[in-house]
Motif scaffolding. Structure first.
Motif, PDB file in Angstrom:
ATOM      1  N   GLU A  87       0.806  -1.217   0.000  1.00  0.00           N
ATOM      2  CA  GLU A  87       0.000   0.000   0.000  1.00  0.00           C
ATOM      3  C   GLU A  87       0.843   1.273   0.000  1.00  0.00           C
ATOM      4  N   THR A 136      -3.231   3.814   8.548  1.00  0.00           N
ATOM      5  CA  THR A 136      -4.116   2.670   8.348  1.00  0.00           C
ATOM      6  C   THR A 136      -5.514   2.966   8.875  1.00  0.00           C
ATOM      7  N   ARG A 137      -6.450   2.108   8.450  1.00  0.00           N
ATOM      8  CA  ARG A 137      -7.819   2.240   8.922  1.00  0.00           C
ATOM      9  C   ARG A 137      -7.887   2.124  10.439  1.00  0.00           C
ATOM     10  N   ARG A 251     -11.757   6.152   1.181  1.00  0.00           N
ATOM     11  CA  ARG A 251     -12.127   4.802   1.588  1.00  0.00           C
ATOM     12  C   ARG A 251     -11.696   4.531   3.028  1.00  0.00           C
ATOM     13  N   ARG A 252     -10.479   4.910   3.340  1.00  0.00           N
ATOM     14  CA  ARG A 252      -9.966   4.623   4.685  1.00  0.00           C
ATOM     15  C   ARG A 252     -10.724   5.408   5.747  1.00  0.00           C
ATOM     16  N   HIS A 255     -14.306   3.762   6.100  1.00  0.00           N
ATOM     17  CA  HIS A 255     -14.266   2.482   6.810  1.00  0.00           C
ATOM     18  C   HIS A 255     -13.887   2.679   8.278  1.00  0.00           C
ATOM     19  N   ALA A 256     -13.024   3.640   8.563  1.00  0.00           N
ATOM     20  CA  ALA A 256     -12.670   3.927   9.958  1.00  0.00           C
ATOM     21  C   ALA A 256     -13.899   4.386  10.733  1.00  0.00           C
ATOM     22  N   ASP A 333      -9.692  -2.816   0.531  1.00  0.00           N
ATOM     23  CA  ASP A 333      -8.636  -2.235   1.364  1.00  0.00           C
ATOM     24  C   ASP A 333      -8.044  -3.407   2.129  1.00  0.00           C
ATOM     25  N   ALA A 335      -6.289  -3.724   4.603  1.00  0.00           N
ATOM     26  CA  ALA A 335      -6.182  -3.665   6.051  1.00  0.00           C
ATOM     27  C   ALA A 335      -7.243  -4.557   6.671  1.00  0.00           C
TER      28      ALA A 335
END
Length: 378
Positions: A87, A136-137, A251-252, A255-256, A333, A335
């Motif tokens: 990534e 990261t997420r 996206r991150r 999703h977080a 993703d 993660a």
């Protein structure tokens, strides 16, 4: 004390891979004092440094190098089994700005392409954006949960007035158009998760929205602009970033938000980000802030209507408008949620969210499962 314990950079660390010492020194001169840096004189050396140094956030690489060229290095990185490497943002440095070379580099997995004569301010801005994408997420989620606790304790997040945001965003957009650079507008819509078959339309509690707003304010750069533009939406304007990088970032973040264990969140949160950029065919013609806001809001609305968690850009809108399901084209993703998150989803009855990660469970959960299986009678 071990070297790994003391060699933690205060600034984001950049690895510069180029067989020309003159080029490396020229780049170092422009980023020194803003970024930490390391040097490699060929692709093999760069690969070894990437494997050994987990603090490297962004790679800048030449395409023509001895032992292993830039394309070979990109291939190793994008096919790596190590998530951190797979990534990693990779910036290709070139002596020209030819479209053919740009397209080939991007197709090989480059995150961006810069020319050797790029202005220092522009270079630093783009590296800053890419360095932030490394988060990261899980890091985003933990930060959001901390902010949610602060909100409950009465620590508020202040946003500029809508009029101020629109004036600043319009100025950013005009400057991008005049300089021939890309600019991106992101519309983040938030809703409460509803039972299957029902629209995600309820507005989360003010404490939830305040925590999400705090996450956005702390995540963006000082040169970006963000405001809460509705009861359940935020708008973010940024320059010096392309649409693909914005999709990864959005996206991150989404999703977080959905993964976070937030008080007052009911059965869970749905977060979707609509993206409009000057590189969009639909936004480029007669580009203006109101037009880009409408496009970003429309795309985020398409996602919320489907209960989609992630980012909706030009391609995703085309599929959704044709009756397709956004979940089918969601970009993965890599993660993996931690064990606590997976167990919480099961407890909340959200087993459908756990399914996609069963074949790549976190190491701690795999170890526990193996121990239980060994102790279970045959």
């Amino acid at each position: 004390m071990a070297a790994s314990e003391i060699d933690i950079p205060v600034r984001p660390r950049i690895l510069i891979a180029d067989d020309s010492r003159i080029v490396r020194l020229a780049l170092i001169k422009r980023i020194d004092g803003i970024f930490d840096f390391r040097e490699a004189c060929n692709g093999e050396e760069a690969w070894e440094m990437l494997l050994a140094d987990g603090h490297i956030k962004v790679l800048i690489t030449d395409l023509t190098m001895p032992r292993l060229d830039g394309y070979g290095l990109l291939q190793r990185i994008r096919q790596s089994s190590i998530t951190r490497l797979r990534e990693m943002p990779v910036v290709v440095i070139s002596g020209s700005d030819e479209q053919v070379e740009r397209e080939r580099a991007l197709a090989a997995g480059a995150s961006d392409l810069i020319t050797k004569g790029m202005e220092t301010a522009h270079l630093v801005s783009r590296l800053d954006v890419l360095a932030k994408l490394v988060a990261t997420r899980q890091e985003f989620r933990r930060g959001l949960e901390v902010l949610a606790q602060h909100v409950r304790e009465g620590i508020a997040t202040e946003f500029p007035a809508k009029e101020i945001f629109e004036a600043e965003a319009s100025s950013l957009l005009r400057h991008a158009v005049q300089s021939g650079r890309d600019a991106v507008l992101l519309n983040v819509k938030i809703a409460l998760r509803q039972p299957a078959g029902e629209d995600c339309s309820d507005v989360p509690a003010r404490t939830v929205m305040a925590a999400i707003g705090g996450l956005l304010r702390r995540t963006v750069r000082q040169t970006d602009h963000v405001a809460q533009t509705g009861e359940a939406e935020f708008m973010l304007a940024t320059g010096g970033i392309n649409a693909d990088a914005a999709l990864v970032f959005a996206r991150r973040i989404c999703h977080a938000i959905a993964d976070a264990d937030l008080p007052d969140a009911g059965g869970g949160i749905v977060a979707c980000c609509g993206i409009a950029s000057l590189s969009d065919r639909s936004a480029a013609e007669g580009a203006s802030l109101p037009r880009m806001q409408d496009i970003a809001r429309r795309r985020a609305g398409l996602g919320i209507a489907q209960g989609f968690i992630g980012a909706v850009g030009e391609e995703e809108e085309r599929v959704a408008s044709g009756g397709g399901a956004l979940m089918a084209i969601e970009h993965s993703d890599s993660a993996v949620p931690d064990a606590a998150t997976l167990l919480r989803w099961i407890k909340e009855g959200r087993r459908d969210r756990v399914g996609p990660y069963l074949d790549k469970l976190p190491a701690e959960l795999q170890s526990l499962a193996e121990l239980v299986m060994k102790r279970s009678p045959i």
